[in-house]
Design an enzyme around this catalytic site. Structure first.
Site, PDB file in Angstrom:
ATOM      1  N   ALA A 156       0.826  -1.204   0.000  1.00 49.74           N
ATOM      2  CA  ALA A 156       0.000   0.000   0.000  1.00 49.74           C
ATOM      3  C   ALA A 156       0.863   1.258   0.000  1.00 49.74           C
ATOM      4  O   ALA A 156       0.630   2.191  -0.781  1.00 49.74           O
ATOM      5  CB  ALA A 156      -0.936  -0.005   1.211  1.00 49.74           C
ATOM      6  N   TYR A 157       1.860   1.279   0.866  1.00 46.48           N
ATOM      7  CA  TYR A 157       2.743   2.439   0.953  1.00 46.48           C
ATOM      8  C   TYR A 157       3.501   2.643  -0.356  1.00 46.48           C
ATOM      9  O   TYR A 157       3.577   3.764  -0.871  1.00 46.48           O
ATOM     10  CB  TYR A 157       3.715   2.244   2.113  1.00 46.48           C
ATOM     11  CG  TYR A 157       4.585   3.437   2.396  1.00 46.48           C
ATOM     12  CD1 TYR A 157       4.086   4.547   3.076  1.00 46.48           C
ATOM     13  CD2 TYR A 157       5.920   3.460   1.999  1.00 46.48           C
ATOM     14  CE1 TYR A 157       4.892   5.648   3.334  1.00 46.48           C
ATOM     15  CE2 TYR A 157       6.735   4.542   2.265  1.00 46.48           C
ATOM     16  CZ  TYR A 157       6.212   5.637   2.929  1.00 46.48           C
ATOM     17  OH  TYR A 157       7.015   6.726   3.178  1.00 46.48           O
ATOM     18  N   SER A 158       4.035   1.566  -0.919  1.00 47.77           N
ATOM     19  CA  SER A 158       4.785   1.674  -2.162  1.00 47.77           C
ATOM     20  C   SER A 158       3.892   2.161  -3.293  1.00 47.77           C
ATOM     21  O   SER A 158       4.277   3.027  -4.089  1.00 47.77           O
ATOM     22  CB  SER A 158       5.404   0.319  -2.524  1.00 47.77           C
ATOM     23  OG  SER A 158       6.309  -0.123  -1.529  1.00 47.77           O
ATOM     24  N   LYS A 161       3.005   5.936  -2.840  1.00 42.58           N
ATOM     25  CA  LYS A 161       4.105   6.848  -3.141  1.00 42.58           C
ATOM     26  C   LYS A 161       4.429   6.862  -4.642  1.00 42.58           C
ATOM     27  O   LYS A 161       4.829   7.896  -5.190  1.00 42.58           O
ATOM     28  CB  LYS A 161       5.330   6.479  -2.318  1.00 42.58           C
ATOM     29  CG  LYS A 161       5.149   6.697  -0.821  1.00 42.58           C
ATOM     30  CD  LYS A 161       4.753   8.131  -0.496  1.00 42.58           C
ATOM     31  CE  LYS A 161       4.706   8.383   1.007  1.00 42.58           C
ATOM     32  NZ  LYS A 161       4.352   9.792   1.329  1.00 42.58           N
TER      33      LYS A 161
END
Length: 253
Positions: A156-158, A161
């Site tokens: 999710a974070y990758s 971003k």
């Protein structure tokens, strides 16, 4: 410390009451800017104001970047208080403990995408029209090395971003003839409370990430803030839609 001349400029820093955002707020104030801190925690905002003691140059506003109505209201309040907005630093962000894809929480995915990507879009949508009207603006979107390379077990974070990087490139092209410069910064592991939580949740993963950094250490909030301050200044005049590396040599593209 090098100082950039931001006298007379008004900045909005989301997530500006803690971590990277607080470092940026401090650096912009030192450069002469007025700063509206948009944060979700009243306590963190109060603590930041007490620490900064900036004699009226700071406007704390409670803002939930995933609710557009609060973003729009904060934009209006900032313009009313300071007369306009020249700089927007989208630094509000969250992460969740690393997990394999089969275990990844659906709600965690929704939350991270909402804050780290949709929140950036909401803030840009609300603020940039004021910059266009004034014929000047600097926008800095905080991305991550994870958005370039993808970190395992942090989908999710990758993904969020990576979306921030694409959003930045799109806006850079859209606004190139309107006086508004839009760039992103892609840090690797910076010594912040959020990264310390990630490290505690998965120490082995953090060790792997640090092993990829040729300089052999975490970055500092001060190093991050110094680059952002330049990106917010008039000296950053011929770069837009760009991704500025802050990875200690981990990424070279």
């Amino acid at each position: 410390m090098n100082r950039y001349d931001l006298q007379g400029r008004t900045a909005v820093v989301t997530g500006g009451a803690s971590g990277l955002g607080l470092g940026v707020t401090r650096r912009l104030l030192d450069s002469g800017a007025r700063v509206a801190i948009w944060g979700i925690s009243e306590r963190e905002l109060a603590d930041a104001i007490a620490e900064l003691d900036s004699s009226g140059s700071v406007l704390p506003l409670v803002v939930d970047v995933v609710r557009y109505v609060t973003v729009a209201a904060a934009t209006a309040a900032t313009v009313e208080a300071f007369g306009g907005i020249d700089i927007l630093v989208n630094s509000a962000g969250i992460n969740r403990p690393p997990m394999d894809i089969g275990e990844a929480s659906l709600s965690d995915w929704d939350d991270v995408i909402a804050v780290d990507l949709t929140g950036v879009f909401y803030c840009c949508r609300a603020v940039i029209p004021h910059m266009i009207t004034n014929g000047y603006g600097r926008v800095v979107n905080v991305a991550s090395t994870a958005g370039k390379e993808g970190n395992p077990r942090m989908v999710a974070y990758s993904a969020a971003k990576a979306g921030v990087i694409a959003l930045t490139k799109s806006l850079g092209k859209e606004l190139g003839d309107k006086g508004v410069i839009v760039n992103s910064i892609a840090p690797t592991v910076i010594d912040t409370p959020m990264n310390r939580k990630t490290s505690a949740a998965d120490p082995a993963m953090m060790e792997r990430l640090l092993a990829k950094i040729p300089l052999g250490r975490r970055g500092t909030v001060e190093e991050f803030s110094a680059m952002v301050a330049w990106m917010c200044s008039e000296d950053c005049s011929f770069s837009t839609g760009a991704v500025f590396d802050l990875s200690g040599g981990r990424t070279t593209y």
